[in-house]
Design a protein around this motif. Sequence first.
Motif, PDB file in Angstrom:
ATOM      1  N   TRP A  93       0.859  -1.194   0.000  1.00  0.00           N
ATOM      2  CA  TRP A  93       0.000   0.000   0.000  1.00  0.00           C
ATOM      3  C   TRP A  93       0.893   1.242   0.000  1.00  0.00           C
ATOM      4  CZ3 TRP A  93      -4.398   1.034   4.122  1.00  0.00           C
ATOM      5  CH2 TRP A  93      -5.200   2.098   3.670  1.00  0.00           C
ATOM      6  N   GLY A  96      -2.880   6.335  -2.015  1.00  0.00           N
ATOM      7  CA  GLY A  96      -4.292   6.242  -2.356  1.00  0.00           C
ATOM      8  C   GLY A  96      -5.107   5.504  -1.309  1.00  0.00           C
ATOM      9  N   SER A  97      -6.341   5.176  -1.681  1.00  0.00           N
ATOM     10  CA  SER A  97      -7.248   4.496  -0.764  1.00  0.00           C
ATOM     11  C   SER A  97      -7.007   2.993  -0.793  1.00  0.00           C
ATOM     12  CB  SER A  97      -8.702   4.802  -1.140  1.00  0.00           C
ATOM     13  OG  SER A  97      -8.957   4.414  -2.483  1.00  0.00           O
ATOM     14  N   ALA A  98      -7.557   2.312   0.188  1.00  0.00           N
ATOM     15  CA  ALA A  98      -7.390   0.862   0.281  1.00  0.00           C
ATOM     16  C   ALA A  98      -8.130   0.161  -0.857  1.00  0.00           C
ATOM     17  CB  ALA A  98      -7.919   0.370   1.628  1.00  0.00           C
ATOM     18  N   ASP A  99      -7.524  -0.925  -1.355  1.00  0.00           N
ATOM     19  CA  ASP A  99      -8.190  -1.766  -2.349  1.00  0.00           C
ATOM     20  C   ASP A  99      -7.621  -3.179  -2.237  1.00  0.00           C
ATOM     21  OD1 ASP A  99      -5.872  -2.137  -4.083  1.00  0.00           O
ATOM     22  OD2 ASP A  99      -6.199  -0.109  -4.816  1.00  0.00           O
ATOM     23  N   SER A 150      -4.580   8.192  10.457  1.00  0.00           N
ATOM     24  CA  SER A 150      -5.550   7.953   9.382  1.00  0.00           C
ATOM     25  C   SER A 150      -6.966   8.264   9.843  1.00  0.00           C
ATOM     26  CB  SER A 150      -5.452   6.507   8.897  1.00  0.00           C
ATOM     27  OG  SER A 150      -4.213   6.252   8.283  1.00  0.00           O
ATOM     28  N   GLU A 154      -6.661  11.434   7.613  1.00  0.00           N
ATOM     29  CA  GLU A 154      -6.735  10.889   6.260  1.00  0.00           C
ATOM     30  C   GLU A 154      -8.176  10.553   5.887  1.00  0.00           C
ATOM     31  OE1 GLU A 154      -4.133  10.485   4.091  1.00  0.00           O
ATOM     32  OE2 GLU A 154      -2.670  11.286   5.511  1.00  0.00           O
ATOM     33  N   LEU A 155      -8.906   9.937   6.808  1.00  0.00           N
ATOM     34  CA  LEU A 155     -10.280   9.509   6.555  1.00  0.00           C
ATOM     35  C   LEU A 155     -11.299  10.478   7.142  1.00  0.00           C
ATOM     36  CD1 LEU A 155      -9.728   5.712   7.225  1.00  0.00           C
ATOM     37  CD2 LEU A 155      -9.956   6.840   5.009  1.00  0.00           C
ATOM     38  N   GLN A 281     -16.713   4.776  10.155  1.00  0.00           N
ATOM     39  CA  GLN A 281     -15.635   4.497   9.203  1.00  0.00           C
ATOM     40  C   GLN A 281     -14.666   3.475   9.791  1.00  0.00           C
ATOM     41  OE1 GLN A 281     -14.506   6.001   5.944  1.00  0.00           O
ATOM     42  NE2 GLN A 281     -13.357   4.097   6.218  1.00  0.00           N
ATOM     43  N   GLY A 286      -2.821   2.455   7.266  1.00  0.00           N
ATOM     44  CA  GLY A 286      -2.760   3.487   6.235  1.00  0.00           C
ATOM     45  C   GLY A 286      -1.641   3.214   5.247  1.00  0.00           C
ATOM     46  N   SER A 287      -1.503   4.087   4.271  1.00  0.00           N
ATOM     47  CA  SER A 287      -0.538   3.911   3.186  1.00  0.00           C
ATOM     48  C   SER A 287       0.838   4.457   3.564  1.00  0.00           C
ATOM     49  CB  SER A 287      -1.028   4.639   1.930  1.00  0.00           C
ATOM     50  OG  SER A 287      -0.984   6.048   2.138  1.00  0.00           O
TER      51      SER A 287
END
Length: 336
Positions: A93, A96-99, A150, A154-155, A281, A286-287
């Motif tokens: 990671w 960007g966002s999680a995937d 995060s 971040e979120l 959430q 995090g990244s």
Amino acid sequence: MKAWQIKDQFGLRHLELCDTPKPILKSGEILLKMQAASLNYRDMVTVEGGYGKTVKTPLIPCSDGAGVVEECGPNTSRFNRGDLICPSFFPNWKDGSADPGKLPDALGGAYGGTLCDYMVVSEDACVKAPAHLNAIEAATLPCAALTAWSALFELSSLKSSDCLVIQGTGGVALFALQLAKAVGATVLITSSSDEKLERARNLGADHLVNYRTHPQWDREVKKIWSQGADHIIELGGAQTLEQSIRATRIGGHISLIGVLSGANTNTIPLPLILMRNIRIQGVTVGSRTAFERMNSFLEKHQIHPVIDTTFPFDETIAAFKHLTSGKHFGKVCVEF
């Protein structure tokens, strides 16, 4: 090299200190001489076999640590020998966002972790430690600190005018307190220990609630902020989520991070979530770029992690036992 390993059997009594081959560098990798590691609740679950067949053995546990670059492999350019480095919790990671391509594979689970005196990592899967921190302090950052960062920045976007509720005084909780106070937010901390609450006050907590003395702590929140809190760091899980929902203002935000009191609940008041437009959430670390943004913030505000106890490398099992005792205030670390 020396490494703690989960070999054929799970359980803390089966965790072994072993001699293993020193890793060899490949293109794009760096060799770290590890200086310190820190423990998370997740690490204890892994050692005890709580993740079942998803964890393959033998495995070096623990996600969090810091080491000095001893050697840079071919085609590397991000770091120099002697730099103090933290491996990323999620090596894949970067940004960007999680995937699905970035999660769920993590250090100390899908990949060997930090409880070893040498570690090879991709240079793209680590960050330089904040300049004002020593190795033990830096070792606390990859999971607990980044999760708190995060959740708040971040979120969501915590502001100085916000009021925040944080559950407990563990690693994520105390990082959230320090980060929130750095931007001027008002913070309420809950704990079952008056002693820990007073220590949290010394770190800047504005309001303190002992949830043993006040089991319906959501009502105490409403006494302070009649509309409810803007943001709640939810670490308890099944036994606390309903109260968090009741303690949150209309349009507020709950960061769901921990499940320390259980993972399943039948008491979620769904109408309150819907009619009050509350956002819940999930937060999972995090990244790498979020980690770098956090480190810049820590340097700017000269924030030092709260360290409870540091154990020598050969006393790692005692460190795990101290973690599970629940007596700690802040991070439990291992120094190599």
